[in-house]
Write an enzyme that holds these catalytic residues in place. Structure first.
Site, PDB file in Angstrom:
ATOM      1  N   HIS A  70      -4.790 -33.393  17.722  1.00 49.99           N
ATOM      2  CA  HIS A  70      -3.755 -34.285  18.432  1.00 49.99           C
ATOM      3  C   HIS A  70      -2.645 -33.328  19.013  1.00 49.99           C
ATOM      4  O   HIS A  70      -1.364 -33.985  18.888  1.00 49.99           O
ATOM      5  CB  HIS A  70      -3.104 -35.158  17.043  1.00 49.99           C
ATOM      6  N   GLU A  89      10.607  -4.576   4.676  1.00 50.16           N
ATOM      7  CA  GLU A  89      10.706  -5.944   4.287  1.00 50.16           C
ATOM      8  C   GLU A  89      10.180  -6.174   2.762  1.00 50.16           C
ATOM      9  O   GLU A  89      10.996  -6.877   1.990  1.00 50.16           O
ATOM     10  CB  GLU A  89       9.847  -6.659   5.148  1.00 50.16           C
ATOM     11  N   GLY A 106      -5.042  -2.005   5.039  1.00 47.18           N
ATOM     12  CA  GLY A 106      -4.153  -2.833   4.465  1.00 47.18           C
ATOM     13  C   GLY A 106      -4.701  -4.434   4.862  1.00 47.18           C
ATOM     14  O   GLY A 106      -4.834  -5.172   3.951  1.00 47.18           O
ATOM     15  N   ARG A 107      -5.382  -4.448   5.871  1.00 43.14           N
ATOM     16  CA  ARG A 107      -5.989  -5.772   6.160  1.00 43.14           C
ATOM     17  C   ARG A 107      -7.371  -5.977   5.655  1.00 43.14           C
ATOM     18  O   ARG A 107      -7.978  -7.098   5.971  1.00 43.14           O
ATOM     19  CB  ARG A 107      -5.942  -6.067   7.920  1.00 43.14           C
ATOM     20  N   GLU A 118      -4.890  -6.366  15.009  1.00 36.69           N
ATOM     21  CA  GLU A 118      -4.503  -5.071  14.531  1.00 36.69           C
ATOM     22  C   GLU A 118      -5.542  -4.148  14.781  1.00 36.69           C
ATOM     23  O   GLU A 118      -5.330  -3.065  15.042  1.00 36.69           O
ATOM     24  CB  GLU A 118      -3.656  -5.215  13.155  1.00 36.69           C
ATOM     25  N   LYS A 135       0.790  -1.098   0.209  1.00 37.03           N
ATOM     26  CA  LYS A 135       0.048  -0.081   0.081  1.00 37.03           C
ATOM     27  C   LYS A 135       0.927   1.211  -0.007  1.00 37.03           C
ATOM     28  O   LYS A 135       0.557   2.233  -0.628  1.00 37.03           O
ATOM     29  CB  LYS A 135      -0.814   0.031   1.111  1.00 37.03           C
ATOM     30  N   LYS A 151       9.444  -0.496  14.308  1.00 38.58           N
ATOM     31  CA  LYS A 151      10.127  -0.163  13.151  1.00 38.58           C
ATOM     32  C   LYS A 151      11.036   0.707  13.203  1.00 38.58           C
ATOM     33  O   LYS A 151      12.311   0.833  12.949  1.00 38.58           O
ATOM     34  CB  LYS A 151       9.009   0.268  12.169  1.00 38.58           C
TER      35      LYS A 151
HETATM   36  O1  F6P Z   1       3.167  -2.860   9.704  1.00 42.04           O
HETATM   37  C1  F6P Z   1       1.597  -2.834   9.666  1.00 42.04           C
HETATM   38  C2  F6P Z   1       1.101  -2.726   8.161  1.00 42.04           C
HETATM   39  O2  F6P Z   1       1.023  -1.272   7.922  1.00 42.04           O
HETATM   40  C3  F6P Z   1      -0.101  -3.409   7.997  1.00 42.04           C
HETATM   41  O3  F6P Z   1      -1.142  -2.821   8.528  1.00 42.04           O
HETATM   42  C4  F6P Z   1      -0.119  -3.421   6.639  1.00 42.04           C
HETATM   43  O4  F6P Z   1      -1.012  -4.536   6.245  1.00 42.04           O
HETATM   44  C5  F6P Z   1       1.561  -3.876   6.491  1.00 42.04           C
HETATM   45  O5  F6P Z   1       2.041  -2.978   7.419  1.00 42.04           O
HETATM   46  C6  F6P Z   1       2.031  -3.583   5.118  1.00 42.04           C
HETATM   47  O6  F6P Z   1       2.047  -2.325   4.515  1.00 42.04           O
HETATM   48  P1  F6P Z   1       2.324  -2.085   2.994  1.00 42.04           P
HETATM   49  O7  F6P Z   1       1.107  -2.588   2.328  1.00 42.04           O
HETATM   50  O8  F6P Z   1       2.064  -0.502   2.992  1.00 42.04           O
HETATM   51  O9  F6P Z   1       3.417  -2.651   2.654  1.00 42.04           O
END
Ligand code: F6P
Length: 552
Positions: free
Chosen positions: A390, A219, A273-274, A359, A213, A509
């Site tokens: 199990h 990452e 995002g979620r 979240e 987003k 972060k």
């Molecule tokens: O670190 C949390 C977050 O902002 C989430 O809410 C989001 O889904 C994820 O990081 C990834 O963010 P992006 O889509 O901006 O890379």
């Protein structure tokens, strides 16, 4: 400011909350078995059907009075008004001054929606057409890699909402996916994940979707750069456009990364995002199953939106699921909710719900800036049945905690092994029954009861919901995800928190941005606690070429 409560009052200061508190004192002493004995209609009374899903919530500590009181509390919290605000595009994400309009992404094509002069519905439809173009070109083989071969591997690089939703949906819709296309999801910045995946791919037949987003997530960008490096090592950097597409709100950053803007799919800051699997973040799903099925997925979610918006609160799936979960968290002290899908293709569903619920509602300050005075989001965890039986079900049956369970199953499998499926279903129903019934007081003969040694007795009285669908298909999956999205929203209203921000994840972060330079040999810019400083020093010793001793 939230407008639901009188000035300075919190939800827990309402008479409706007090009434629930009094009622809970009785309810905590109930035996679920007795509730069934006393009401032959209990199953019918406490089950709801909607949008292709059936919810049996009769194995819970609720009676008709409980439901009346819970619904009254939901009304006191302004649930109906807040629900309307959600759908109509009001800035329900108050701290970021944004609407949360994921429901618009799954509205039917003819639905026109204008916000502040922008025809958002047209933008949504335009992006769906872009997704259709890309997915059809790949699926038909018209979109080829640099060697002229078909694309065989789709790699979604993203994390959090840009990974969990599409990864879960691709797994769930596996029986509907094209066999010639493999879907992969790279999320972790751990190079082991990057290495393991790239080792299995050929650059000329791989398409990367960089899904972010913000297009600033560390990452994702590190993995995207690693993928670009791996690709350019093939000597074909000029063909990058055929192998990299992006989904982001940040089109400038996408262009700077080197992705052809024609293959950059936008989405909008009003999609959290979620909640983004319905947007172009779902491109990997559309490629895997085809656009008609992706549209069926959207339609299933829309059917749940309709159900949520129009059904009376006490016949409303997300409302009841939300109320019952909140009831346990606030008045029974339960710390977690187990999600137990008895469907292998739903194995990633618990992880998706972890982000969705934790979240969204893992908050301790309410919409008025006041501390929330009850417990908020429980720990969401789980894995598929029968595997869990199990592993950790022992603790559910004989442990000391109250762990409510959501059992999820499809009556009809997407395979031909009918008899095997009945075994699975028998286990699903049996676990819910055993958890409630126990094996002490309800055995047919007193003699058997007496014969049970203490260590093998099961106290029972453990509550659960059972959610059934006919089959796990694109539309029932859409409805299922939307059900939990709205359940999460409902609980956010009951706690009076903003379910659409996630400020808590930012601090870690920031601190990692101080630690990384130190691991790279730079001077500390930050005063750490003794433990963190010790760990950094130990890691640095491991990287020091003059250090002959193992740090461990
Ligand atoms: O670190 C949390 C977050 O902002 C989430 O809410 C989001 O889904 C994820 O990081 C990834 O963010 P992006 O889509 O901006 O890379």
């Amino acid at each position: 400011m939230s407008e639901s409560f009188a000035a300075g009052k919190t939800p827990t200061e309402t008479p409706e909350f007090s009434a629930l508190g009094l009622h809970a004192r009785q309810a905590r002493a109930w035996r679920l078995n007795d509730l069934f004995k006393n009401d032959a209609q209990r199953f019918e009374r406490f089950s709801i059907e909607g949008a292709g899903l059936f919810l049996d919530y009769s194995k819970n500590f609720v009676d008709t009075r409980t439901i009346e009181l819970l619904v009254a509390y939901a009304r006191a919290c302004g649930l109906e008004k807040r629900r309307n605000a959600l759908f109509s595009g009001e800035p329900v994400n108050a701290t970021e001054h944004r609407p949360a309009l994921h429901t618009l992404l799954r509205a039917p094509a003819g639905h026109r929606f204008v916000l502040k002069g922008d025809v958002l519905s047209d933008e949504v439809q335009r992006v769906l057409l872009q997704m259709e173009r890309i997915s059809e070109q790949i699926r038909s083989g018209q979109w080829t890699g640099y060697s002229g071969k078909r694309i065989t591997d789709i790699v979604n690089i993203g994390i959090g909402g840009s990974d969990l939703g599409p990864a879960m949906a691709c797994a769930a819709l596996r029986p509907f996916a094209s066999p010639g296309l493999r879907s992969h999801f790279l999320s972790n910045v751990d190079g082991h994940a990057t290495d393991a995946l790239l080792a299995d791919l050929s650059p000329d037949t791989t398409l990367f979707i960089i899904a972010s987003k913000s297009f600033t997530t560390q990452e994702t960008l590190i993995n995207a750069r690693a993928a670009r490096e791996w690709f350019t090592a093939s000597g074909k950097s000029a063909d990058l456009a055929r192998h990299f597409v992006a989904v982001s709100t940040n089109t400038q950053a996408v262009a700077e990364f080197g992705i052809d803007t024609a293959n950059s799919l936008p989405f909008w800051d009003w999609v959290g995002g979620r909640y983004s699997v319905w947007s172009a973040i779902g491109l990997s799903v559309a490629i895997a199953v085809g656009m008609p099925r992706f549209r069926a997925f959207l339609a299933g979610a829309h059917a749940m939106d309709e159900h949520f918006s129009t059904s009376p609160l006490d016949r409303n799936l997300p409302v009841m699921l939300g109320l019952v979960g909140w009831w346990y968290r606030v008045f029974f002290g339960s710390g977690s909710l187990l999600i137990a899908p008895y469907h292998e293709d739903l194995r990633l569903f618990p992880s998706h719900l972890q982000q969705l619920e934790m979240e969204s509602n893992g908050k301790s300050v309410d919409l008025d800036g006041l501390p929330v005075t009850t417990r908020t989001a429980p720990v969401i965890w789980g894995s598929t049945g029968t595997n869990g039986q199990h592993a950790y079900f022992q603790m559910l049956h004989q442990g000391t905690d109250l762990v409510p369970v959501d059992f999820i199953a499809a009556l009809t499998p997407s395979h031909g092994r009918q008899s095997q499926h009945k075994v699975l279903l028998a286990h699903c129903f049996a676990q819910a029954e055993a958890l409630m019934r126990g094996q002490l007081h309800e055995e047919p003969s007193g003699h058997e009861r007496d014969a049970l040694p203490a260590y093998s007795a099961l106290p029972g009285n453990h509550p659960s919901n059972t959610l059934l669908m006919h089959q796990l298909t694109p539309d029932t999956l859409g409805a299922l995800i939307a059900l939990y999205e709205h359940k999460t929203f409902v609980q956010g209203v009951l706690w009076n928190v903003n379910s659409f921000d996630q400020w808590g994840v930012e601090y870690g972060k920031l601190l990692s941005s101080h630690i990384l330079p130190e691991l790279e040999g730079k001077q500390p810019s930050y005063h750490h606690d003794g433990s963190t400083a010790g760990l950094i020093a130990r890691a640095k010793r491991a990287y020091d070429p003059t250090n002959k001793e193992s740090p461990n």
